[in-house]
Scaffold this active site. Structure first.
Site, PDB file in Angstrom:
ATOM      1  N   ARG A 224       0.853  -1.180   0.000  1.00 19.32           N
ATOM      2  CA  ARG A 224       0.000   0.000   0.000  1.00 19.32           C
ATOM      3  C   ARG A 224       0.888   1.229   0.000  1.00 19.32           C
ATOM      4  O   ARG A 224       1.801   1.333   0.836  1.00 19.32           O
ATOM      5  CB  ARG A 224      -0.888   0.008   1.251  1.00 19.32           C
ATOM      6  CG  ARG A 224      -1.665   1.296   1.474  1.00 19.32           C
ATOM      7  CD  ARG A 224      -2.736   1.513   0.425  1.00 19.32           C
ATOM      8  NE  ARG A 224      -3.421   2.787   0.588  1.00 19.32           N
ATOM      9  CZ  ARG A 224      -4.181   3.344  -0.357  1.00 19.32           C
ATOM     10  NH1 ARG A 224      -4.348   2.749  -1.537  1.00 19.32           N
ATOM     11  NH2 ARG A 224      -4.776   4.488  -0.142  1.00 19.32           N
TER      12      ARG A 224
ATOM     13  N   SER B 205      -0.171   8.311   1.092  1.00 23.68           N
ATOM     14  CA  SER B 205       0.382   9.665   1.208  1.00 23.68           C
ATOM     15  C   SER B 205      -0.140  10.320   2.483  1.00 23.68           C
ATOM     16  O   SER B 205      -1.328  10.234   2.792  1.00 23.68           O
ATOM     17  CB  SER B 205      -0.003  10.509  -0.007  1.00 23.68           C
ATOM     18  OG  SER B 205       0.572   9.962  -1.172  1.00 23.68           O
ATOM     19  N   GLU B 206       0.762  10.956   3.178  1.00 27.21           N
ATOM     20  CA  GLU B 206       0.454  11.557   4.470  1.00 27.21           C
ATOM     21  C   GLU B 206      -0.776  12.454   4.410  1.00 27.21           C
ATOM     22  O   GLU B 206      -0.950  13.238   3.482  1.00 27.21           O
ATOM     23  CB  GLU B 206       1.650  12.412   4.907  1.00 27.21           C
ATOM     24  CG  GLU B 206       1.429  13.155   6.196  1.00 27.21           C
ATOM     25  CD  GLU B 206       2.657  13.991   6.574  1.00 27.21           C
ATOM     26  OE1 GLU B 206       3.456  14.335   5.684  1.00 27.21           O
ATOM     27  OE2 GLU B 206       2.805  14.287   7.757  1.00 27.21           O
ATOM     28  N   CYS B 207      -1.621  12.317   5.416  1.00 22.37           N
ATOM     29  CA  CYS B 207      -2.779  13.200   5.564  1.00 22.37           C
ATOM     30  C   CYS B 207      -2.921  13.470   7.058  1.00 22.37           C
ATOM     31  O   CYS B 207      -3.527  12.684   7.776  1.00 22.37           O
ATOM     32  CB  CYS B 207      -4.030  12.525   5.004  1.00 22.37           C
ATOM     33  SG  CYS B 207      -5.535  13.460   5.330  1.00 22.37           S
TER      34      CYS B 207
ATOM     35  N   GLU C 128       1.954  15.575   2.021  1.00 23.80           N
ATOM     36  CA  GLU C 128       0.704  16.057   2.606  1.00 23.80           C
ATOM     37  C   GLU C 128      -0.157  16.796   1.583  1.00 23.80           C
ATOM     38  O   GLU C 128       0.356  17.531   0.747  1.00 23.80           O
ATOM     39  CB  GLU C 128       1.066  17.001   3.757  1.00 23.80           C
ATOM     40  CG  GLU C 128      -0.075  17.669   4.452  1.00 23.80           C
ATOM     41  CD  GLU C 128      -0.920  16.697   5.277  1.00 23.80           C
ATOM     42  OE1 GLU C 128      -0.348  15.913   6.038  1.00 23.80           O
ATOM     43  OE2 GLU C 128      -2.160  16.743   5.135  1.00 23.80           O
ATOM     44  N   GLY C 129      -1.460  16.579   1.676  1.00 17.90           N
ATOM     45  CA  GLY C 129      -2.380  17.378   0.859  1.00 17.90           C
ATOM     46  C   GLY C 129      -2.183  17.171  -0.626  1.00 17.90           C
ATOM     47  O   GLY C 129      -2.118  18.142  -1.379  1.00 17.90           O
TER      48      GLY C 129
ATOM     49  N   THR D 197     -12.683  19.855  -4.373  1.00 21.41           N
ATOM     50  CA  THR D 197     -11.254  19.687  -4.077  1.00 21.41           C
ATOM     51  C   THR D 197     -10.359  20.074  -5.255  1.00 21.41           C
ATOM     52  O   THR D 197      -9.286  20.644  -5.080  1.00 21.41           O
ATOM     53  CB  THR D 197     -10.989  18.238  -3.598  1.00 21.41           C
ATOM     54  OG1 THR D 197      -9.627  18.098  -3.255  1.00 21.41           O
ATOM     55  CG2 THR D 197     -11.362  17.192  -4.641  1.00 21.41           C
TER      56      THR D 197
ATOM     57  N   ASP E  38      -3.678  17.073  -8.515  1.00 19.04           N
ATOM     58  CA  ASP E  38      -2.886  16.114  -7.745  1.00 19.04           C
ATOM     59  C   ASP E  38      -1.417  16.322  -8.080  1.00 19.04           C
ATOM     60  O   ASP E  38      -1.016  16.130  -9.221  1.00 19.04           O
ATOM     61  CB  ASP E  38      -3.337  14.683  -8.095  1.00 19.04           C
ATOM     62  CG  ASP E  38      -2.799  13.651  -7.107  1.00 19.04           C
ATOM     63  OD1 ASP E  38      -1.801  13.934  -6.423  1.00 19.04           O
ATOM     64  OD2 ASP E  38      -3.390  12.557  -7.050  1.00 19.04           O
TER      65      ASP E  38
ATOM     66  N   ARG F  15       1.121  14.785  -6.473  1.00 19.97           N
ATOM     67  CA  ARG F  15       1.944  13.726  -5.882  1.00 19.97           C
ATOM     68  C   ARG F  15       2.828  13.036  -6.924  1.00 19.97           C
ATOM     69  O   ARG F  15       2.483  12.968  -8.093  1.00 19.97           O
ATOM     70  CB  ARG F  15       1.050  12.670  -5.221  1.00 19.97           C
ATOM     71  CG  ARG F  15       0.362  13.167  -3.972  1.00 19.97           C
ATOM     72  CD  ARG F  15      -0.567  12.148  -3.396  1.00 19.97           C
ATOM     73  NE  ARG F  15      -1.684  11.871  -4.273  1.00 19.97           N
ATOM     74  CZ  ARG F  15      -2.666  11.013  -3.994  1.00 19.97           C
ATOM     75  NH1 ARG F  15      -2.623  10.330  -2.878  1.00 19.97           N
ATOM     76  NH2 ARG F  15      -3.657  10.829  -4.836  1.00 19.97           N
TER      77      ARG F  15
ATOM     78  N   THR G 204      -4.751  -0.480  -4.081  1.00 15.75           N
ATOM     79  CA  THR G 204      -5.014   0.902  -4.494  1.00 15.75           C
ATOM     80  C   THR G 204      -6.250   0.996  -5.366  1.00 15.75           C
ATOM     81  O   THR G 204      -6.638   0.031  -6.027  1.00 15.75           O
ATOM     82  CB  THR G 204      -3.809   1.476  -5.288  1.00 15.75           C
ATOM     83  OG1 THR G 204      -4.005   2.885  -5.473  1.00 15.75           O
ATOM     84  CG2 THR G 204      -3.651   0.826  -6.648  1.00 15.75           C
TER      85      THR G 204
HETATM   86 ZN   LIG Z   1      -7.061  12.688   3.915  1.00 18.69          ZN
END
Ligand SMILES: [Zn+2]
Length: 187
Positions: free
Chosen positions: A45, A48-50, A87-88, A109, A121, A123, A144
């Protein structure tokens, strides 16, 4: 790619008894959480940090539910969570909160990111291939819904895609709709 790698350490957690290893890529310090006995074709997995979801239990997204699901699964099936510090969707915490403020005014978003001058996005996943190569993993089962993740992993065979679909709530239903309808997520 200039990456510094930590030693391996034990991390007993409420989800299982894991090993952890940090990978420092520039300013970003990623963490790999993995089962003590990694199998040949592990479940992987990429998370991504949240901060708002993972640490605070925000209901605006499904990140924490996905992270907990993944940690339980890698404990049961001997796999790996690659926790990326982007993040984000990689616009950083400050910009993410500004995007949330715009969402409070009615933007979705994607619209909020665009208004702040970012792509929907931002990332990237190059480091994932590096990490899998470091662990000499040739084949994975990728957990995913995100086609970008499937397409970004190079030189490693994805023998199976495992979906990771969480129940929606009144606060994240619209967000999940946008992910599915406008960002191509397989929901
Ligand atoms: Zn989140």
């Amino acid at each position: 790619m200039n990456i510094t790698i930590s030693d391996v350490a034990n991390l007993p957690s409420r989800f299982g008894n894991f090993n952890v290893k940090a990978f420092k890529e520039g300013e970003k310090e990623h963490l790999v959480i993995y089962a003590k006995n990694l199998e040949n074709e592990p479940v992987v997995r990429v998370h991504s940090e949240c901060l708002t979801g993972d640490a605070l239990g925000s209901l605006k997204c499904d990140c924490r539910d996905q992270l907990e699901y993944a940690l339980k699964l890698i404990n049961e099936q001997e796999g790996m969570v690659i926790y990326l510090r982007q993040e984000g969707r990689n616009i950083g915490l400050l910009n993410k909160i500004n995007a949330y403020a715009l969402q409070d005014k009615g933007l979705n978003t994607i619209e909020a990111n665009h208004q702040l001058g970012f792509a929907a996005d931002e990332r990237t996943y190059e480091v994932v291939t590096f990490i899998l190569n470091y662990f000499k993993i040739k084949k994975i089962k990728l957990l995913t819904n995100n086609p970008d993740k499937i397409n970004s992993i190079e030189g490693i065979e994805i023998i199976e895609r495992l979906p990771i679909i969480m129940e929606s709530n009144e606060f994240n239903a619209d967000y999940l709709d946008v992910k599915r309808d406008e960002m191509g997520h397989l929901l």
